[in-house]
Motif scaffolding. Structure first.
Motif: not given
Ligand code: FAD
Ligand code: FAD
Lengths: 547, 547
Positions: A213-214, A216, A236-237, A228-234
């Motif tokens: 998310g942010m 980063a 969940g994994i 969420y941030g930018f790009g893929p939301v990782s």
């Protein structure tokens, strides 16, 4: 029993000789400090919930030495976690992270692979890194329990301003519970949906630290505000997986809604389940029913009093309905098949609007009774639900574990739409399988926004192998029956992960193939929590590890 | 301009000879049917929003032939999408999926890599697969627009029962917008949070179809009710990424709240921004302010009337405040620095409670005026916001694109806490950079639950290279300035993706390293949307593709 001997000796992980294992453990002691590494070579100590063991599951479903650690290590920092990950990669030792290890009903503190080295993150990494009273967020380490977070909010004098959301037992880790996608009972009950931002140590041999998310963005002031941030939301994994070790997590806090009021309705007929659920659905989706409330079977109102089943019935098989009714009719709740525990939030006149709608709707069910809270004794379970639905951690729920001697439990937790026909189908299949197994049925529907988690708790005597086997059979049958009807579990016990994962079988198991691809990319040496949620690293795959 | 010639000829992707390219396109025609493959070899046709091109961005920020497709292919089924993915893997042709390609302000329909073959999924895959009127959910294909979904709900007579949530323009794809994590303006405004379940074709050479969440359980009836399923939640990695092609998505629908009421407040002083935002924050977090409302700059109230800037001012540089004030004072809104457009939901007496609180709080700002909706002419922009915040798609918002001739626009979209100091910091930096670039500043704060998206729209004449360069410079400077202060963009234009991705730089770009690991694992041949969101496949990495 308080302690269980280790008849099979020190559980050294597969593929490593005893001498090598002792050598690499010495190396780990050098890396972390000897006092932060403990071998599991004496005996298995159980203890109760608040002093739970971290070496194994104190409520074992399988043989007590099946899911146990070879050693426990206590990292004190993110760097320590990185050191451990590098060490594990170097020596191919399976490691298993827990935040606090109170995952009772789903495996407790135990690792999936016997002999894994357990990372007890919470023991030393237990700081509340921030509570932001303007944004209503916090940033936590793994060892922060719901109790600890609640207490710190009170200590800072913010108790009147903000609430936490707690599961039925408050002793768990906020991070551990949320990563396993646990639920609580305020409008913030979907913990995963309420988290914002993770810090994760990846399992590759460089043990890279990632912030999602942010987080980063170096110096970001929105890590806990925007998920969420930018790009893929990782994010969940990293939930219900073995793709990374979470060292920090952000969480939102609920603003004090300006008032609250618990309510409770009972329904006498078992057959009211379906029509009641159909009444609940539209009220829930439109937030007239605002919290993740529980619709519980009458038996739970009795069992949660904490007395053993033998107080009421000593015959074989499930407790007969007449006996249950007879004893229930002597409680403050009265005889009933189903009890709905809910809460309304906001100022009095706003609550009244909602409560009136609910009352009119619920009374469409014949025999519906609204229970007057002022008639409830202070030690009634009702007040436990009242505390929990207003963000105060509690432990009352533990009491039904006393239903049988050496009470252990394991949960069947399928997800369904909020539909009467689905509630009935699941209830009927559980009833049938419980009858076959001769086990008392204790179902509770936890009603989310558009779905329910049915939680059926099987309470069993962990020292009685026959009973354990029956409990396991009953569970496995229910999982299969449910899958055939299109229902899947939201979460499961270590022993059942392979079975449950296999029910998510669309297109020849495409989702598991995706999981495997991600696992191999992130953890090429397969060191992190092998088998968790049915995901086996390449080194283990196809070698019969599945249960 | 209506058409732009292709001065550089057919944009054949890098690394493929012209003759090979024509051969593989013939093969694609054989696979899909010749009528479903179009070469982009004539000229670039623009057109307006509702007849937008799918070969390129009709609002180019860079040279008009920079981000363009070599061909467009129209799959008619999931199997067609799989065929295309296999074909792309076989021939190493970059492909770029769009749902509808109305991503104006962020690159429109254009691919990031010149010469990519665009998959226009929406043209033929545009079915509403289900609308569940009991669970308030739907299942969609990529070509379903907000308009189409809204119309179908009306057609089925469900308009009184359920609402959709629409962005400011209703012509976009529900799937496309949601995957780019777009926002709308009801309480369901966070589209990504409202989705439930994806079907994805993976980019590997076996083009595997995966269903996420409960969709992974064959025969599940909870795919759209419960977003998580069992095991890792992989949905997030398919948003703002190039890890898969989404062929179906579930979405929740909002129950009719039983009444609604738009309101609008104006604030005369520019300097009221910070105190106003600090008033908004607690109201928003506690859901007294219920929707993703917009706090817009006065200039937008003027520009959205759709008249060119030259109507008001023909001098150089940003429009002076006096001129703006003078013209605004002649509008129904009156002169103001800021306008808040909100909506309250529920029955009248419930709304009144909330509206009274809001009114008292907002009036703490000197000069605060509540605008009486009954004084607003039917064609006032206020009513567009009223429609959108009650789930009716609209197009009014397009009008400010007329502010300059050949009006194009690009957005600066940073995320911040809902804090006065952050609003001021971002507003000041935008103002400074706009003044330097001589561009009119049009900021709008879209207030989510704990964060705001500031959307600053730069409107520019796409045919004027000098202006385009200034717009780009202004944008790039704002991104850098914001990053230094800890703010990151929630989404960005194709041309700025590398820059924005690089601001998410924690721990030496650990998040991008994670993204790259996932990209290489899922798309080893690097065929899917190379460069999207700054993620470059291995074949492209380190070869200077970044902009
Ligand atoms: C009577 C009773 C009632 C209960 N009621 C509820 C309820 O209402 N709601 C509910 O959700 N649960 C409930 N539970 C289940 C359980 O007690 C809680 O979910 C508890 O919070 C989980 O334990 P924990 O938080 O200590 O997590 P842990 O045991 O620390 O973690 C759970 C699992 O998550 C993974 N994990 C944990 N931390 C990390 C990390 N940092 N990095 C990577 N992986 C990690 C591990 O695989 C671990 O095994 C109940 C249990 C009982 C006995
Ligand atoms: C005046 C104006 C106002 C606007 N207001 C808003 C607003 O209020 N809120 C808002 O969110 N946006 C707004 N926008 C931006 C934009 O118009 C919308 O977000 C629009 O919905 C996006 O276009 P689309 O839905 O056609 O998506 P597409 O263009 O189809 O998709 C967007 C991107 O997502 C990816 N993608 C799409 N579909 C798939 C798929 N099936 N599989 C994999 N990847 C895929 C692709 O990379 C694609 O480029 C506005 C634009 C303008 C001009």
């Amino acid at each position: 029993p308080d302690t269980v001997p280790l008849t099979r000796g020190l559980p050294i992980p597969q593929g490593i000789s005893a001498s090598t294992f002792h050598m690499v453990i010495s190396e780990l002691k050098t890396l972390l400090g000897a006092q932060h590494v403990e071998l599991n070579d004496a005996e298995l100590k159980n203890g109760w919930y608040m002093q739970h063991p971290n070496t194994h599951d104190m409520m074992p479903l399988l043989h007590s030495e099946e899911f146990i650690a070879s050693a426990v290590v206590y990292p004190g920092s993110v760097e320590d976690v990185q050191r451990i990950v590098k060490w594990a990669n170097k020596h191919l030792v399976p490691i298993y992270p827990i935040s606090m290890g109170r995952n009772l009903g789903y495996g407790g503190a135990a690792p999936r692979v016997r002999g894994s080295v357990t990372l007890d993150l919470g023991r030393r990494m237990n700081r509340i890194l921030s509570i932001n009273e303007e944004d209503y967020t916090c940033l936590l380490e793994p060892g922060v329990s719901f109790y600890a977070l609640h207490e710190e909010i009170q200590r800072r004098g913010l108790g009147d301003k903000m609430w936490i959301d707690t599961p039925d037992l408050g002793g768990g880790s906020v991070i551990g519970n949320t990563l396993d996608r646990g639920v609580g009972y305020t409008p913030y009950g979907d913990h995963w949906a309420q988290h914002a931002g993770l810090e994760v140590v990846l399992p590759g041999d460089d043990a890279r630290v990632v912030r999602t998310g942010m987080g980063a963005l170096e110096g970001a002031n929105t890590w806990q505000c925007f998920p969420y941030g930018f790009g893929p939301v990782s994010d969940g994994i990293f939930s219900q997986s073995n793709f990374g070790i979470v060292t920090k997590m952000g969480m939102t806090l609920m603003p004090n809604p300006g008032g609250f009021e618990s309510f409770m309705y009972t329904f006498p007929d078992e057959s009211s389940l379906a029509p009641l659920i159909d009444i609940i659905r539209p009220l829930r989706i439109s937030n007239i029913l605002e919290n993740v409330a529980q619709l519980r079977h009458g038996l739970q109102t009795l069992s949660v009093k904490g007395l053993p089943r033998s107080t009421y019935y000593t015959g074989p098989g499930p407790i007969p309905q007449e006996i249950l009714s007879e004893h229930l009719s002597r409680t403050a709740t009265g005889d009933c098949a189903w009890v709905y525990y809910g809460m309304s939030y906001g100022p009095a006149h706003i609550r009244k609007y909602k409560l009136d709608v609910i009352d009119a709707e619920f009374h469409k069910i014949p025999g519906c009774r609204k229970i007057d809270p002022s008639k409830m004794p202070a030690d009634e379970y009702f007040w436990s639900r009242d505390r929990i639905a207003s963000g105060t951690p509690d432990l009352e729920e533990l009491k039904w574990v006393n239903w049988v001697p050496n009470g252990s439990h394991i949960a069947f937790s399928p997800v369904s739409p909020i539909q009467g026909k689905d509630a009935s189908a699941l209830y009927e299949l559980a009833k049938k399988r419980h009858a076959e197994a001769g086990i008392d049925l204790m179902p509770a529907f936890c009603v989310g926004l558009r779905e329910m988690h049915l939680i059926v708790e099987i309470v069993f005597d962990a020292t009685d192998e026959g009973v354990r086997k029956r409990a396991e059979r009953c569970l496995r049958d229910m999982i299969d029956d449910a899958a055939k009807l299109g229902y899947g579990e939201y979460r499961t016990h270590l022993a059942l992960m392979d079975q449950v994962a296999a029910t998510y079988n669309f297109n020849d198991g495409a989702l598991m193939k995706l999981n495997n691809t991600l696992k191999d990319a992130l953890d090429p040496n397969g060191i992190l929590a092998p088998g968790r949620c049915g995901i086996w690293p390449k080194r283990y795959r196809g070698r019969g590890w599945e249960l």
